[in-house]
Design a protein around this motif. Sequence first.
Motif, PDB file in Angstrom:
ATOM      1  N   SER A 109      43.057  72.126   0.654  1.00 46.91           N
ATOM      2  CA  SER A 109      42.514  71.999  -0.708  1.00 46.91           C
ATOM      3  C   SER A 109      43.574  71.400  -1.638  1.00 46.91           C
ATOM      4  O   SER A 109      43.252  70.537  -2.475  1.00 46.91           O
ATOM      5  CB  SER A 109      42.086  73.359  -1.242  1.00 46.91           C
ATOM      6  OG  SER A 109      41.171  73.935  -0.368  1.00 46.91           O
ATOM      7  N   GLU A 110      44.801  71.839  -1.471  1.00 47.49           N
ATOM      8  CA  GLU A 110      45.883  71.309  -2.327  1.00 47.49           C
ATOM      9  C   GLU A 110      46.088  69.812  -2.045  1.00 47.49           C
ATOM     10  O   GLU A 110      46.258  69.004  -2.961  1.00 47.49           O
ATOM     11  CB  GLU A 110      47.180  72.078  -2.061  1.00 47.49           C
ATOM     12  CG  GLU A 110      47.178  73.461  -2.688  1.00 47.49           C
ATOM     13  CD  GLU A 110      48.300  74.350  -2.160  1.00 47.49           C
ATOM     14  OE1 GLU A 110      48.446  75.455  -2.691  1.00 47.49           O
ATOM     15  OE2 GLU A 110      49.015  73.955  -1.211  1.00 47.49           O
ATOM     16  N   TYR A 111      46.025  69.476  -0.761  1.00 47.17           N
ATOM     17  CA  TYR A 111      46.223  68.077  -0.410  1.00 47.17           C
ATOM     18  C   TYR A 111      45.073  67.228  -0.942  1.00 47.17           C
ATOM     19  O   TYR A 111      45.261  66.072  -1.333  1.00 47.17           O
ATOM     20  CB  TYR A 111      46.360  67.930   1.111  1.00 47.17           C
ATOM     21  CG  TYR A 111      46.530  66.502   1.529  1.00 47.17           C
ATOM     22  CD1 TYR A 111      47.677  65.783   1.120  1.00 47.17           C
ATOM     23  CD2 TYR A 111      45.580  65.842   2.272  1.00 47.17           C
ATOM     24  CE1 TYR A 111      47.830  64.455   1.467  1.00 47.17           C
ATOM     25  CE2 TYR A 111      45.735  64.517   2.640  1.00 47.17           C
ATOM     26  CZ  TYR A 111      46.853  63.825   2.234  1.00 47.17           C
ATOM     27  OH  TYR A 111      47.000  62.516   2.572  1.00 47.17           O
ATOM     28  N   ALA A 112      43.863  67.827  -0.937  1.00 46.45           N
ATOM     29  CA  ALA A 112      42.700  67.102  -1.457  1.00 46.45           C
ATOM     30  C   ALA A 112      42.931  66.702  -2.915  1.00 46.45           C
ATOM     31  O   ALA A 112      42.567  65.587  -3.319  1.00 46.45           O
ATOM     32  CB  ALA A 112      41.452  67.967  -1.324  1.00 46.45           C
ATOM     33  N   VAL A 113      43.538  67.604  -3.698  1.00 50.82           N
ATOM     34  CA  VAL A 113      43.798  67.315  -5.112  1.00 50.82           C
ATOM     35  C   VAL A 113      44.770  66.130  -5.223  1.00 50.82           C
ATOM     36  O   VAL A 113      44.559  65.184  -6.000  1.00 50.82           O
ATOM     37  CB  VAL A 113      44.380  68.576  -5.816  1.00 50.82           C
ATOM     38  CG1 VAL A 113      44.788  68.255  -7.244  1.00 50.82           C
ATOM     39  CG2 VAL A 113      43.355  69.694  -5.791  1.00 50.82           C
TER      40      VAL A 113
ATOM     41  N   SER B 290      34.317  66.529   0.148  1.00 46.47           N
ATOM     42  CA  SER B 290      33.342  66.842   1.224  1.00 46.47           C
ATOM     43  C   SER B 290      34.043  66.955   2.564  1.00 46.47           C
ATOM     44  O   SER B 290      33.803  67.892   3.333  1.00 46.47           O
ATOM     45  CB  SER B 290      32.277  65.753   1.315  1.00 46.47           C
ATOM     46  OG  SER B 290      31.661  65.604   0.077  1.00 46.47           O
ATOM     47  N   ILE B 291      34.914  65.999   2.875  1.00 45.65           N
ATOM     48  CA  ILE B 291      35.554  66.004   4.202  1.00 45.65           C
ATOM     49  C   ILE B 291      36.496  67.211   4.323  1.00 45.65           C
ATOM     50  O   ILE B 291      36.597  67.835   5.388  1.00 45.65           O
ATOM     51  CB  ILE B 291      36.275  64.653   4.488  1.00 45.65           C
ATOM     52  CG1 ILE B 291      36.472  64.514   6.013  1.00 45.65           C
ATOM     53  CG2 ILE B 291      37.580  64.515   3.751  1.00 45.65           C
ATOM     54  CD1 ILE B 291      36.913  63.132   6.435  1.00 45.65           C
TER      55      ILE B 291
ATOM     56  N   ALA C  86      28.828  66.371  12.186  1.00 46.43           N
ATOM     57  CA  ALA C  86      29.946  65.498  12.598  1.00 46.43           C
ATOM     58  C   ALA C  86      29.652  64.053  12.209  1.00 46.43           C
ATOM     59  O   ALA C  86      30.548  63.331  11.753  1.00 46.43           O
ATOM     60  CB  ALA C  86      30.168  65.610  14.095  1.00 46.43           C
ATOM     61  N   ASP C  87      28.380  63.642  12.377  1.00 41.82           N
ATOM     62  CA  ASP C  87      28.003  62.273  12.001  1.00 41.82           C
ATOM     63  C   ASP C  87      28.169  62.046  10.496  1.00 41.82           C
ATOM     64  O   ASP C  87      28.588  60.979  10.049  1.00 41.82           O
ATOM     65  CB  ASP C  87      26.562  61.988  12.432  1.00 41.82           C
ATOM     66  CG  ASP C  87      26.439  61.918  13.946  1.00 41.82           C
ATOM     67  OD1 ASP C  87      27.486  61.743  14.604  1.00 41.82           O
ATOM     68  OD2 ASP C  87      25.323  62.076  14.461  1.00 41.82           O
ATOM     69  N   LEU C  88      27.821  63.098   9.746  1.00 41.03           N
ATOM     70  CA  LEU C  88      27.948  63.013   8.283  1.00 41.03           C
ATOM     71  C   LEU C  88      29.423  62.834   7.891  1.00 41.03           C
ATOM     72  O   LEU C  88      29.764  61.985   7.049  1.00 41.03           O
ATOM     73  CB  LEU C  88      27.400  64.305   7.669  1.00 41.03           C
ATOM     74  CG  LEU C  88      27.089  64.261   6.191  1.00 41.03           C
ATOM     75  CD1 LEU C  88      25.914  63.336   5.919  1.00 41.03           C
ATOM     76  CD2 LEU C  88      26.744  65.665   5.685  1.00 41.03           C
ATOM     77  N   VAL C  89      30.281  63.612   8.544  1.00 41.69           N
ATOM     78  CA  VAL C  89      31.722  63.521   8.257  1.00 41.69           C
ATOM     79  C   VAL C  89      32.255  62.140   8.648  1.00 41.69           C
ATOM     80  O   VAL C  89      33.100  61.570   7.959  1.00 41.69           O
ATOM     81  CB  VAL C  89      32.474  64.654   8.999  1.00 41.69           C
ATOM     82  CG1 VAL C  89      33.982  64.468   8.901  1.00 41.69           C
ATOM     83  CG2 VAL C  89      32.086  65.997   8.424  1.00 41.69           C
ATOM     84  N   LYS C  90      31.674  61.608   9.716  1.00 43.88           N
ATOM     85  CA  LYS C  90      32.088  60.266  10.148  1.00 43.88           C
ATOM     86  C   LYS C  90      31.765  59.245   9.049  1.00 43.88           C
ATOM     87  O   LYS C  90      32.601  58.370   8.728  1.00 43.88           O
ATOM     88  CB  LYS C  90      31.334  59.906  11.439  1.00 43.88           C
ATOM     89  CG  LYS C  90      31.743  58.604  12.042  1.00 43.88           C
ATOM     90  CD  LYS C  90      30.887  58.313  13.269  1.00 43.88           C
ATOM     91  CE  LYS C  90      31.245  56.945  13.818  1.00 43.88           C
ATOM     92  NZ  LYS C  90      30.360  56.601  14.937  1.00 43.88           N
ATOM     93  N   ALA C  91      30.551  59.384   8.473  1.00 43.67           N
ATOM     94  CA  ALA C  91      30.146  58.458   7.402  1.00 43.67           C
ATOM     95  C   ALA C  91      31.071  58.618   6.183  1.00 43.67           C
ATOM     96  O   ALA C  91      31.483  57.621   5.565  1.00 43.67           O
ATOM     97  CB  ALA C  91      28.697  58.730   7.016  1.00 43.67           C
TER      98      ALA C  91
END
Lengths: 400, 548
Positions: free
Chosen positions: B483-487, B502-503, B522-527
């Motif tokens: 989460s910290e890295y996401a920021v 989202s990822i 998994a497909d959604l994460v791929k997109a």
Amino acid sequence: MVGTFLTLLAVLLLIASFMRGDFALTLIYLVVGSLAAGMWWCYRALAQVKAKRRFNTHAFLGEKVKIHLQLENKGWLPLPWLELRETLPVALAGPRSFQTATNLGPRAEAQFEYVIEARKRGYYPIGPLSVSTGDILGLSESLQGKSPAEHLVVYPRIIPFTSLDIPSLSPQGALRHTLPLFEDPTRVFGKRGYVYGDSLRRIDWKSSASAGRLQVKLFEPSIALETFVVLNLNAEDYHYRSRIDATELAIVIAASVSNWIVGKKQMVGMMVNGRDPLAADSRPQSIPPRKGKRHMMRLLETLARIETIDDSALVPLIQQQRYQLAWGTTLIVITGRAGDDLLDELYQARRWGQNSVLILAGRDIPDQDARQRAKFFGIPVVSIASERDLDIWAQKAKHP
Amino acid sequence: MNSQARSNALGNERVFRIISYILVFLMLICVIMAASALLHNVIPAWPSGIMAGVMLLVLIDRLYTYPRFKSLVLFSGEWAATFGAQWVVLVIFVRLLLSYANGLDAFVTDMQLFAHGDLESFFSPEFVVTLFLAILAWYLPGQFLELLDEIGLDQAVALHDASIPVQSGVVPVQQRLVGLIFNLGIILVLVTALASLNLGAILSSSPGSFRVDPNRFSTGEAGVLLYFLFGLALLAQGRLISLQTRWNIQRIPISSDNLAKRWGLYSLLFLFLLILAVSLLPTGDSLGIFSTLGTLFGFLLSVVLFVGHLLVVIVAVLFSLPFLLFGRLPPIPFGLPPAPELPPPPVESPLGAGSSAAWILIRSILLWGSLILIIVFSLLHFIRQHDELLAALRKAPILHWLILAWEWLRRNVGRTKEGLSRALADGWQSIVARLEKRRLLPPAGWISLRALDPRRRIYFFYLAMLHHSDKQGLRRKPSQTPSEYAVTLERGLPSASEDIDSITQAFVEARYSRRAVNSGEADLVKAIWGRIRRALQNRFGTARPGKK
């Protein structure tokens, strides 16, 4: 049978304990094994039998409905015999229901087909299917499994009308009308020369330019026939002698009128005070006015399922519903008897800006009094004793 | 009636009749074998073989003439003539045969005696017993065949019976057939048991007289076993006939063409498997169960005999009192019977030479298990058949407590099971985590995305994002949580902030929750990763000229 079995078992145990030979014990195994294995086989195999029906769940009156019954044994144990009995409504299948005997091998399936005729409007259960089987030796009682029932909706009869005389106060609809009060600016049917007093909005500038003098458009009057059918199925409001026929007739009238209105691309809603087997409290929901075939099917489905009810007064329901309807809506009340309270309520509706038509369905109606009072309130009354009268009513509307 | 159903039933009638007659014949042969064995055991001097032969002859005659007798009205003139003629011939034949069995001289002597009207020698005990057995052999097949006719072997009889209103309390025919087979079976078992015993020794009350050789499987016993097997086969056939008759009566069409054939096949298969199971189940080496039961029953029997003897003595004393008063000897001598002694502990037969102790233990466990199962099954079956008993049991407080105790036990077992499975799952997770050594994906080499499960595919896309971001100068510090890295990443890539969220969320869920991850996710994460990659490339594309 159990007594004999237990006696034999006791004798064998005694002999086994006295003689200590293999013979008695082998016999115990044989006798008990035949009973236990037979029962186990029977239970196990029956649990693996699955039944499935395929049929059109909706049918029109007079239509023949083919019911495909598929029976599948999902297990490896065969069923040496199976007795199938399908419980069918007498109104559709007559006294003979579908029944057959068969057997099913391991992982096998059997297909059956039978036909029922949609002879009467209603919401009918098809099934349950009772599947009986038993052990091959007949030592234990037969077992019975049941596959749940599914339902068939038979729509009510619809009598097609070419024309109906239903009053409306809603202007600018899709129906032509004779009153110039309801002129529809989208329906131009001609032009004439301008006279003093004509609205400038009516001037057709293109025609005026080409003609060299002012021309005004003539509009065709039209109405929107937003209708709300109120069907009374309170049993007490129909004469006891002809109650069944009269209520059925009332339903046919409601279906036919709704069909005609939907055919005219107008909105129609419905309220019924009957008993709906599918509704949570057995009270059908009021259906707000809408257009279209899909909406018509919804109305027909409600009319197919609906049954008469006791002690359900119509007037309070109309009172509740009336305030939710638009100004100019026409209330078509179909009932077996019109009392003062109903006429008073319809008069109030009229004052509120809604039209009312009262249709008295069934024979044995002392309608003279009701007619006079309705005339006094300015409510048109139509008495329909049979389906034939419906045609006559429609013809009258065509050639008044 | 449905014509197809009727034709099916009638088409099978002939085959059914032949099979039924054969089965009845075989069953009654077993009965004759048992009777012959008993006779041979009780009175070895009598010609038990000839007596069995007579019974067999009567049996064949009965089966052959049954259809003719059936067509005759009972006790009518024609019936009496036919019946009388048949039995006169039979009686004379039996008597002559018995005389001939003792030799030609005895036969001639008997003939002379009969000629002189010596009825006493005509009605010899063996002749009376043979005659009784012949009557039995004539009566029993009739019982079976009548029931089979009633079941539907004779459709005319069956349909006629069905047209008569059913009286309450009338037992269905199939059940009567079951009753007949089982009742006759009980008698046969008793007869065979008696035939196996040394009756002379029993009468002299010598010890161990009830014992028979456990390894010996006599002809009579084999006969009883066969009787039950043929009986079960007859029941299977009777069941089919009764069902077909019922379907005929109720006008239920039979939609299967091969019902009878399949029935035969399934019956044979069922009986074969039953025989196989019975032959595999243990019968000996009972760890003393039957010896204990035998000792117990033997002691009970001796107590009953003692009480009976005592009663007889008391009656004899009462009867002798007037004689004793007048100083005369009592007409019935009496003496006190010996008191029954406690039986000695049962002596087990020594172990067979080839059988090990472990094998015997296994067999004994199997035997005990089978017996307990049989008893439990019988009790359950009995209770199921008697609803009133079940209702009374349900009301009984003891059963209520037992049910409560059972539910408590089940609850606790359930809880323990849940706890155990949770502990196992946790342990497994920690083992997997240790084995993985915090490595989320397989080490080195090419990774085939198709070979990865959905959870690992999500890991892959997230790690790919880390890798590419690192190249772009957006390195993740080791101390940063996802989460910290996401920021941090969102600051560098504001256009893809939603996708980064989202990822990250998907990765956290896949990594730290036990929720099943499906391939759709998994497909959604791929997109999402695709969009982030494009955003990273754009950033790279815009950043590079700047660098230059």
